[in-house]
Design a protein around this motif. Structure first.
Motif, PDB file in Angstrom:
ATOM      1  N   PHE A  55      38.329   5.540  33.238  1.00  0.00           N
ATOM      2  CA  PHE A  55      39.308   6.064  34.195  1.00  0.00           C
ATOM      3  C   PHE A  55      39.145   7.575  34.379  1.00  0.00           C
ATOM      4  N   LEU A  56      39.000   8.309  33.275  1.00  0.00           N
ATOM      5  CA  LEU A  56      38.837   9.764  33.377  1.00  0.00           C
ATOM      6  C   LEU A  56      37.550  10.138  34.100  1.00  0.00           C
ATOM      7  N   SER A  57      36.491   9.383  33.865  1.00  0.00           N
ATOM      8  CA  SER A  57      35.229   9.639  34.547  1.00  0.00           C
ATOM      9  C   SER A  57      35.385   9.439  36.064  1.00  0.00           C
ATOM     10  N   GLU A  58      36.056   8.366  36.442  1.00  0.00           N
ATOM     11  CA  GLU A  58      36.285   8.100  37.861  1.00  0.00           C
ATOM     12  C   GLU A  58      37.241   9.119  38.470  1.00  0.00           C
ATOM     13  N   GLU A  59      38.280   9.501  37.725  1.00  0.00           N
ATOM     14  CA  GLU A  59      39.241  10.497  38.209  1.00  0.00           C
ATOM     15  C   GLU A  59      38.537  11.822  38.485  1.00  0.00           C
ATOM     16  N   SER A  60      37.641  12.224  37.607  1.00  0.00           N
ATOM     17  CA  SER A  60      36.896  13.461  37.790  1.00  0.00           C
ATOM     18  C   SER A  60      36.018  13.393  39.041  1.00  0.00           C
ATOM     19  N   ALA A  61      35.352  12.269  39.226  1.00  0.00           N
ATOM     20  CA  ALA A  61      34.475  12.119  40.396  1.00  0.00           C
ATOM     21  C   ALA A  61      35.283  12.077  41.697  1.00  0.00           C
ATOM     22  N   LEU A  62      36.420  11.374  41.689  1.00  0.00           N
ATOM     23  CA  LEU A  62      37.217  11.257  42.911  1.00  0.00           C
ATOM     24  C   LEU A  62      37.907  12.555  43.294  1.00  0.00           C
ATOM     25  N   THR A  63      38.418  13.282  42.300  1.00  0.00           N
ATOM     26  CA  THR A  63      39.114  14.536  42.597  1.00  0.00           C
ATOM     27  C   THR A  63      38.171  15.722  42.681  1.00  0.00           C
ATOM     28  N   LYS A  64      36.907  15.504  42.296  1.00  0.00           N
ATOM     29  CA  LYS A  64      35.885  16.559  42.285  1.00  0.00           C
ATOM     30  C   LYS A  64      36.317  17.738  41.400  1.00  0.00           C
ATOM     31  N   LYS A  65      36.901  17.376  40.231  1.00  0.00           N
ATOM     32  CA  LYS A  65      37.348  18.376  39.267  1.00  0.00           C
ATOM     33  C   LYS A  65      36.744  18.063  37.905  1.00  0.00           C
ATOM     34  N   THR A  66      36.455  19.104  37.145  1.00  0.00           N
ATOM     35  CA  THR A  66      35.982  18.942  35.772  1.00  0.00           C
ATOM     36  C   THR A  66      37.209  18.762  34.883  1.00  0.00           C
ATOM     37  N   LEU A  67      37.275  17.615  34.198  1.00  0.00           N
ATOM     38  CA  LEU A  67      38.422  17.293  33.359  1.00  0.00           C
ATOM     39  C   LEU A  67      38.022  17.301  31.890  1.00  0.00           C
ATOM     40  N   GLY A  68      38.923  17.752  31.040  1.00  0.00           N
ATOM     41  CA  GLY A  68      38.699  17.754  29.600  1.00  0.00           C
ATOM     42  C   GLY A  68      39.791  16.959  28.897  1.00  0.00           C
ATOM     43  N   TRP A  69      39.380  16.099  27.954  1.00  0.00           N
ATOM     44  CA  TRP A  69      40.325  15.314  27.147  1.00  0.00           C
ATOM     45  C   TRP A  69      40.471  16.027  25.817  1.00  0.00           C
ATOM     46  N   PHE A  70      41.612  16.645  25.603  1.00  0.00           N
ATOM     47  CA  PHE A  70      41.901  17.382  24.371  1.00  0.00           C
ATOM     48  C   PHE A  70      42.633  16.465  23.401  1.00  0.00           C
ATOM     49  N   ILE A  71      42.179  16.454  22.162  1.00  0.00           N
ATOM     50  CA  ILE A  71      42.792  15.657  21.108  1.00  0.00           C
ATOM     51  C   ILE A  71      43.041  16.587  19.928  1.00  0.00           C
ATOM     52  N   GLY A  72      44.243  16.575  19.406  1.00  0.00           N
ATOM     53  CA  GLY A  72      44.549  17.396  18.243  1.00  0.00           C
ATOM     54  C   GLY A  72      46.013  17.755  18.172  1.00  0.00           C
ATOM     55  N   LYS A  73      46.429  18.248  17.020  1.00  0.00           N
ATOM     56  CA  LYS A  73      47.835  18.581  16.769  1.00  0.00           C
ATOM     57  C   LYS A  73      48.726  17.360  17.013  1.00  0.00           C
ATOM     58  N   ASP A  74      48.208  16.169  16.691  1.00  0.00           N
ATOM     59  CA  ASP A  74      48.931  14.908  16.877  1.00  0.00           C
ATOM     60  C   ASP A  74      49.347  14.677  18.324  1.00  0.00           C
ATOM     61  N   ALA A  75      48.529  15.144  19.267  1.00  0.00           N
ATOM     62  CA  ALA A  75      48.828  14.966  20.686  1.00  0.00           C
ATOM     63  C   ALA A  75      47.528  14.853  21.473  1.00  0.00           C
ATOM     64  N   GLN A  76      47.655  14.354  22.682  1.00  0.00           N
ATOM     65  CA  GLN A  76      46.534  14.261  23.603  1.00  0.00           C
ATOM     66  C   GLN A  76      46.949  14.935  24.905  1.00  0.00           C
ATOM     67  N   SER A  77      45.997  15.494  25.602  1.00  0.00           N
ATOM     68  CA  SER A  77      46.292  16.084  26.894  1.00  0.00           C
ATOM     69  C   SER A  77      45.025  16.144  27.736  1.00  0.00           C
ATOM     70  N   ILE A  78      45.228  16.207  29.023  1.00  0.00           N
ATOM     71  CA  ILE A  78      44.130  16.333  29.976  1.00  0.00           C
ATOM     72  C   ILE A  78      44.264  17.700  30.644  1.00  0.00           C
ATOM     73  N   TYR A  79      43.157  18.419  30.688  1.00  0.00           N
ATOM     74  CA  TYR A  79      43.133  19.727  31.322  1.00  0.00           C
ATOM     75  C   TYR A  79      42.051  19.734  32.396  1.00  0.00           C
ATOM     76  N   VAL A  80      42.212  20.615  33.367  1.00  0.00           N
ATOM     77  CA  VAL A  80      41.221  20.784  34.428  1.00  0.00           C
ATOM     78  C   VAL A  80      40.603  22.180  34.271  1.00  0.00           C
ATOM     79  N   LEU A  81      39.306  22.270  34.510  1.00  0.00           N
ATOM     80  CA  LEU A  81      38.587  23.536  34.375  1.00  0.00           C
ATOM     81  C   LEU A  81      38.568  24.247  35.720  1.00  0.00           C
ATOM     82  N   GLU A 118      44.017  20.982  14.380  1.00  0.00           N
ATOM     83  CA  GLU A 118      44.221  21.872  15.509  1.00  0.00           C
ATOM     84  C   GLU A 118      42.857  22.159  16.123  1.00  0.00           C
ATOM     85  N   ILE A 119      42.652  21.726  17.334  1.00  0.00           N
ATOM     86  CA  ILE A 119      41.356  21.834  18.001  1.00  0.00           C
ATOM     87  C   ILE A 119      41.549  22.550  19.326  1.00  0.00           C
TER      88      ILE A 119
END
Length: 169
Positions: A55-81, A118-119
């Motif tokens: 899904f993230l790979s397709e989301e990046s291609a469709l929105t034409k944005k570089t996305l990062g999946w951050f994992i750490g501090k007991d949480a997950q988040s998606i960021y855009v570059l 913490e990453i």
């Protein structure tokens, strides 16, 4: 009493009631189907991770944005570059796969990441071209250990981990 007025009183016909019941059945089926889709992501099995990565790979291609999946501090988040800086990306948290302490993440540089650490760098990066930074996710299940490998072309594959002793859980 006039029987003609009773027979011609306004009310619902059997056909109208049937149509309403059919529509209610269709709506409830759609709602149940959609919630079971979200429940699947809440489990910590291998399949939701594969679907999430695709899904993230397709989301990046469709929105034409570089996305990062951050994992750490007991949480997950998606960021855009944007301009070499990571900014939070609006993303529904219900789609994140469930992570427990028995799952080990290994990024493309070979660095082992735990969910509680913490990453500051993303675990996976997805590019609009369909490529990714690559990485591995190790699952320690009761009977065996499984590995999800994401290659630099964004392809997700699953295998059994034969070298269980090298992992750190």
């Amino acid at each position: 009493m006039d029987y003609r007025k009773v027979n011609f009183s306004n009310g619902f016909t059997l056909l109208e009631l049937l149509i309403v019941l059919i529509l209610m059945g269709l709506v409830s089926t759609v709602i149940i189907t959609n919630t079971s889709f979200i429940d699947e992501y809440k489990s910590d099995r291998v399949e939701p991770y594969k679907k999430f990565i695709n899904f993230l790979s397709e989301e990046s291609a469709l929105t034409k944005k570089t996305l990062g999946w951050f994992i750490g501090k007991d949480a997950q988040s998606i960021y855009v570059l944007k301009m070499n800086e990571w900014y939070p990306y609006e993303f529904d948290s219900a789609f994140y796969p469930s992570v427990n302490s028995q799952i080990l993440f290994k990024d493309a540089q070979g660095q082992q990441l735990l969910f509680s650490q913490e990453i500051e760098e993303p675990f996976l990066i997805f590019y609009p071209s369909g490529q990714s930074s690559g990485g591995e996710i190790y699952f320690d299940e009761s009977n065996s250990s499984r590995v999800i490998t994401v290659d630099t072309f964004g392809k997700v594959s699953e295998s059994e981990n034969l070298n269980v002793s090298s992992k750190r859980f």
